[in-house]
Motif scaffolding. Structure first.
Motif, PDB file in Angstrom:
ATOM      1  N   GLY A   1     -93.845  24.312   7.057  1.00  0.00           N
ATOM      2  CA  GLY A   1     -93.116  23.928   8.244  1.00  0.00           C
ATOM      3  C   GLY A   1     -92.198  24.919   8.721  1.00  0.00           C
ATOM      4  N   MET A   2     -91.851  25.977   7.785  1.00  0.00           N
ATOM      5  CA  MET A   2     -90.757  27.051   8.279  1.00  0.00           C
ATOM      6  C   MET A   2     -91.577  27.816   9.185  1.00  0.00           C
ATOM      7  SD  MET A   2     -88.262  29.019   5.664  1.00  0.00           S
ATOM      8  CE  MET A   2     -87.941  27.755   5.047  1.00  0.00           C
ATOM      9  N   ASP A   3     -90.706  28.239  10.320  1.00  0.00           N
ATOM     10  CA  ASP A   3     -91.521  29.075  11.367  1.00  0.00           C
ATOM     11  C   ASP A   3     -90.539  30.032  12.065  1.00  0.00           C
ATOM     12  OD1 ASP A   3     -89.121  27.794  12.599  1.00  0.00           O
ATOM     13  OD2 ASP A   3     -90.449  26.046  12.963  1.00  0.00           O
ATOM     14  N   HIS A   4     -89.590  30.427  11.148  1.00  0.00           N
ATOM     15  CA  HIS A   4     -88.659  31.822  11.689  1.00  0.00           C
ATOM     16  C   HIS A   4     -88.948  32.898  10.789  1.00  0.00           C
ATOM     17  CE1 HIS A   4     -85.500  34.409  12.387  1.00  0.00           C
ATOM     18  NE2 HIS A   4     -85.270  33.686  13.796  1.00  0.00           N
ATOM     19  N   ILE A   5     -89.701  34.020  11.167  1.00  0.00           N
ATOM     20  CA  ILE A   5     -90.196  34.926  10.190  1.00  0.00           C
ATOM     21  C   ILE A   5     -88.967  35.616   9.589  1.00  0.00           C
ATOM     22  CG2 ILE A   5     -90.280  36.696  12.176  1.00  0.00           C
ATOM     23  CD1 ILE A   5     -92.523  36.380   9.163  1.00  0.00           C
ATOM     24  N   HIS A   6     -87.810  35.855  10.085  1.00  0.00           N
ATOM     25  CA  HIS A   6     -86.845  36.784   9.289  1.00  0.00           C
ATOM     26  C   HIS A   6     -86.162  35.722   8.292  1.00  0.00           C
ATOM     27  CE1 HIS A   6     -87.290  40.144  12.015  1.00  0.00           C
ATOM     28  NE2 HIS A   6     -86.849  39.296  12.957  1.00  0.00           N
ATOM     29  N   THR A   7     -85.973  34.426   8.483  1.00  0.00           N
ATOM     30  CA  THR A   7     -85.484  33.638   7.410  1.00  0.00           C
ATOM     31  C   THR A   7     -86.491  33.367   6.462  1.00  0.00           C
ATOM     32  OG1 THR A   7     -84.362  32.215   9.220  1.00  0.00           O
ATOM     33  CG2 THR A   7     -84.760  31.262   7.052  1.00  0.00           C
ATOM     34  N   MET A   8     -87.770  33.283   6.759  1.00  0.00           N
ATOM     35  CA  MET A   8     -89.099  33.393   5.721  1.00  0.00           C
ATOM     36  C   MET A   8     -88.833  34.533   4.784  1.00  0.00           C
ATOM     37  SD  MET A   8     -92.018  31.386   8.039  1.00  0.00           S
ATOM     38  CE  MET A   8     -93.296  31.844   6.819  1.00  0.00           C
ATOM     39  N   ASN A   9     -88.887  35.628   5.389  1.00  0.00           N
ATOM     40  CA  ASN A   9     -88.830  36.752   4.674  1.00  0.00           C
ATOM     41  C   ASN A   9     -87.729  37.040   3.905  1.00  0.00           C
ATOM     42  OD1 ASN A   9     -91.134  38.369   5.331  1.00  0.00           O
ATOM     43  ND2 ASN A   9     -90.351  39.120   7.248  1.00  0.00           N
ATOM     44  N   ALA A  10     -86.335  36.374   4.240  1.00  0.00           N
ATOM     45  CA  ALA A  10     -85.381  36.370   3.542  1.00  0.00           C
ATOM     46  C   ALA A  10     -85.484  35.460   2.084  1.00  0.00           C
ATOM     47  CB  ALA A  10     -83.951  35.927   4.198  1.00  0.00           C
ATOM     48  N   LEU A  11     -86.019  34.346   2.517  1.00  0.00           N
ATOM     49  CA  LEU A  11     -86.191  33.460   1.321  1.00  0.00           C
ATOM     50  C   LEU A  11     -87.235  33.881   0.210  1.00  0.00           C
ATOM     51  CD1 LEU A  11     -85.603  30.775   0.195  1.00  0.00           C
ATOM     52  CD2 LEU A  11     -87.083  29.617   1.596  1.00  0.00           C
ATOM     53  N   LYS A  12     -88.322  34.542   0.939  1.00  0.00           N
ATOM     54  CA  LYS A  12     -89.382  35.346   0.112  1.00  0.00           C
ATOM     55  C   LYS A  12     -89.070  36.184  -0.844  1.00  0.00           C
ATOM     56  CE  LYS A  12     -91.980  38.612   1.604  1.00  0.00           C
ATOM     57  NZ  LYS A  12     -92.757  39.303   2.390  1.00  0.00           N
ATOM     58  N   ALA A  13     -87.915  37.175  -0.394  1.00  0.00           N
ATOM     59  CA  ALA A  13     -87.199  38.301  -1.057  1.00  0.00           C
ATOM     60  C   ALA A  13     -86.291  37.365  -2.080  1.00  0.00           C
ATOM     61  CB  ALA A  13     -86.332  39.051  -0.199  1.00  0.00           C
ATOM     62  N   TRP A  14     -85.719  36.565  -1.831  1.00  0.00           N
ATOM     63  CA  TRP A  14     -84.754  36.015  -2.927  1.00  0.00           C
ATOM     64  C   TRP A  14     -85.634  34.967  -3.810  1.00  0.00           C
ATOM     65  CZ3 TRP A  14     -80.214  35.514  -4.750  1.00  0.00           C
ATOM     66  CH2 TRP A  14     -79.957  34.117  -5.704  1.00  0.00           C
ATOM     67  N   LEU A  15     -86.614  34.384  -3.621  1.00  0.00           N
ATOM     68  CA  LEU A  15     -87.588  33.648  -4.539  1.00  0.00           C
ATOM     69  C   LEU A  15     -88.185  34.630  -5.834  1.00  0.00           C
ATOM     70  CD1 LEU A  15     -88.743  30.845  -2.577  1.00  0.00           C
ATOM     71  CD2 LEU A  15     -86.740  30.881  -3.883  1.00  0.00           C
ATOM     72  N   THR A  16     -88.753  35.725  -5.030  1.00  0.00           N
ATOM     73  CA  THR A  16     -89.388  36.686  -5.720  1.00  0.00           C
ATOM     74  C   THR A  16     -88.219  37.484  -6.785  1.00  0.00           C
ATOM     75  OG1 THR A  16     -89.182  38.431  -4.058  1.00  0.00           O
ATOM     76  CG2 THR A  16     -91.107  37.261  -4.245  1.00  0.00           C
ATOM     77  N   THR A  17     -87.164  37.748  -6.015  1.00  0.00           N
ATOM     78  CA  THR A  17     -86.144  38.343  -7.052  1.00  0.00           C
ATOM     79  C   THR A  17     -85.680  37.438  -8.263  1.00  0.00           C
ATOM     80  OG1 THR A  17     -85.118  39.593  -4.916  1.00  0.00           O
ATOM     81  CG2 THR A  17     -83.570  39.310  -6.915  1.00  0.00           C
ATOM     82  N   VAL A  18     -85.449  36.215  -7.967  1.00  0.00           N
ATOM     83  CA  VAL A  18     -84.748  35.011  -9.013  1.00  0.00           C
ATOM     84  C   VAL A  18     -85.972  35.002  -9.892  1.00  0.00           C
ATOM     85  CG1 VAL A  18     -82.920  34.318  -7.475  1.00  0.00           C
ATOM     86  CG2 VAL A  18     -85.322  32.934  -7.710  1.00  0.00           C
ATOM     87  N   SER A  19     -87.331  35.008  -9.444  1.00  0.00           N
ATOM     88  CA  SER A  19     -88.442  34.515 -10.502  1.00  0.00           C
ATOM     89  C   SER A  19     -88.580  35.815 -11.311  1.00  0.00           C
ATOM     90  CB  SER A  19     -89.735  34.087  -9.918  1.00  0.00           C
ATOM     91  OG  SER A  19     -89.529  32.770  -8.933  1.00  0.00           O
TER      92      SER A  19
END
Length: 259
Positions: free
Chosen positions: A173-191
């Motif tokens: 359901g997420m649809d804003h590409i910049h927000t998604m890229n930010a969350l992707k960067a964060w989740l890969t960083t913490v994992s």
């Protein structure tokens, strides 16, 4: 560390950092190079994770303004599962027999390459949805469940996991590409950060001289890669990475057949 091996690893990390800054997929270069210079497979994977991780917080910083639009009810549980999954994946990697992991390497490379092939299509799909003004409520419950598995893969191997996170966010359901890229960067960083901590605490897992040399190469590659990214189409770099991924998978499959 032999001088020739150090030189090879430095330039491999330089190239990996540049590739990551343009299109992602730098591990397709750095991880096999560690194997080629004689580092055992599990140590190579751990060393590669440590070497490429410092470039990830920089991506989070670049997207810092996008986090304002992320509600805590989404960010916090995904972060917790990201840390937990990354830690579990790294732990399972450390208890995997080296021979078993080496058997998995060509399959992991093949799967990661197939995942990476989807990256351009998924990104275009998300951008088209955003352009059409569609808005969906993010399914946080299912996201937590899926993120745990993706984070586990990140801690265990990780290549191509970023596009898996992007696909998960889009499908739920997420649809804003910049927000998604930010969350992707964060989740890969913490994992990956959770995996790095576990690798660092485990004696004789990370080859630290090689890792430190590769960190320098990756940071320099990321810096100059960001500069050349303005003049290079990501599609071209993505195609090169896909060719490298398939070539390496075939090579390691053939190596297994030869025994």
């Amino acid at each position: 560390m032999h001088v020739a091996h150090g030189t090879i690893l430095f330039f491999a990390a330089l190239l990996a950092g540049a590739i990551n800054s343009v299109a992602g997929g730098g591990s397709f270069v750095s991880f096999p190079t560690l194997l080629f210079v004689g580092i055992p497979p599990i140590n190579a994977n751990a060393t590669n994770t440590v070497a490429l991780w410092p470039g990830q917080p920089a991506s989070v910083w670049a997207y810092r303004h996008e986090f304002r639009s992320l509600p805590r009810r989404v960010l916090v549980p995904l972060t917790v599962t990201g840390i937990l999954g990354g830690f579990l994946g790294a732990y399972v990697l450390l208890i995997t027999p080296p021979a078993t992991f080496m058997t998995l390497v060509p399959w992991l490379l093949l799967i990661a390459t197939l995942i990476f092939m989807m990256s351009g299509r998924i990104t275009r799909w998300v951008r088209q949805r955003a352009e059409h003004g569609e808005h969906h409520e993010f399914a946080t419950g299912r996201g937590i469940f899926l993120q745990l598995f993706i984070a586990f893969y990140l801690g265990y191997f990780g290549a191509g996991a970023g596009i898996l996170i992007l696909a998960m966010l889009a499908l739920l359901g997420m649809d804003h590409i910049h927000t998604m890229n930010a969350l992707k960067a964060w989740l890969t960083t913490v994992s990956n950060g959770a995996a790095v901590i576990l690798f660092a605490l485990k004696p004789q897992v990370v080859y630290w001289p090689q890792a430190m040399l590769m960190i320098i190469g990756a940071v320099l590659g990321g810096y100059f890669g960001a500069y050349f990214a303005r003049k290079t189409k990501p599609e071209y770099v993505r195609a090169i990475v896909i060719v490298i991924g398939f070539t390496l998978a075939i090579y390691f499959f053939a190596k297994q057949i030869r025994g």
